[in-house]
Design a protein around this motif. Sequence first.
Motif, PDB file in Angstrom:
ATOM      1  N   GLU A  24      23.324 -16.748 -22.245  1.00 37.51           N
ATOM      2  CA  GLU A  24      22.335 -16.900 -21.183  1.00 37.51           C
ATOM      3  C   GLU A  24      22.460 -15.784 -20.144  1.00 37.51           C
ATOM      4  O   GLU A  24      21.459 -15.176 -19.756  1.00 37.51           O
ATOM      5  CB  GLU A  24      22.506 -18.264 -20.511  1.00 37.51           C
ATOM      6  N   GLU A  27      21.331 -12.398 -21.588  1.00 32.07           N
ATOM      7  CA  GLU A  27      19.878 -12.306 -21.692  1.00 32.07           C
ATOM      8  C   GLU A  27      19.237 -12.074 -20.328  1.00 32.07           C
ATOM      9  O   GLU A  27      18.296 -11.292 -20.211  1.00 32.07           O
ATOM     10  CB  GLU A  27      19.310 -13.578 -22.320  1.00 32.07           C
ATOM     11  N   ARG A  28      19.729 -12.756 -19.309  1.00 36.08           N
ATOM     12  CA  ARG A  28      19.112 -12.680 -17.986  1.00 36.08           C
ATOM     13  C   ARG A  28      19.552 -11.458 -17.189  1.00 36.08           C
ATOM     14  O   ARG A  28      18.732 -10.840 -16.514  1.00 36.08           O
ATOM     15  CB  ARG A  28      19.427 -13.951 -17.204  1.00 36.08           C
TER      16      ARG A  28
END
Length: 65
Positions: A24, A27-28
Motif C-alpha cells: 500500500e 503504491e501510494r
Amino acid sequence: MIYLNYSTLNEETQNQLLENSKKEIEERFGDDIRRYADENHIDFDTMLEEEAQRNLYSYDFVFVI
C-alpha cells in the motif's frame, strides 16, 4: 477495516499484514520515498519498512473472539 481472528495472530499473520502495508505504501508514496532516500543516501527498503510499520497504526482492526 481489517478483520482478524484473535486466535490466529501468529507470526505469519503479522508478516502478511506488514507485507500488505508495504504494498500500500509503495503504491501510494513509492516515488516520493525513493526520491527522498536517494537524496539523503538512505536505503529505500529500510524506509519502506519503517513507513509500513507506521502505516499499520492507521488501520482499523476488528478482532473476532
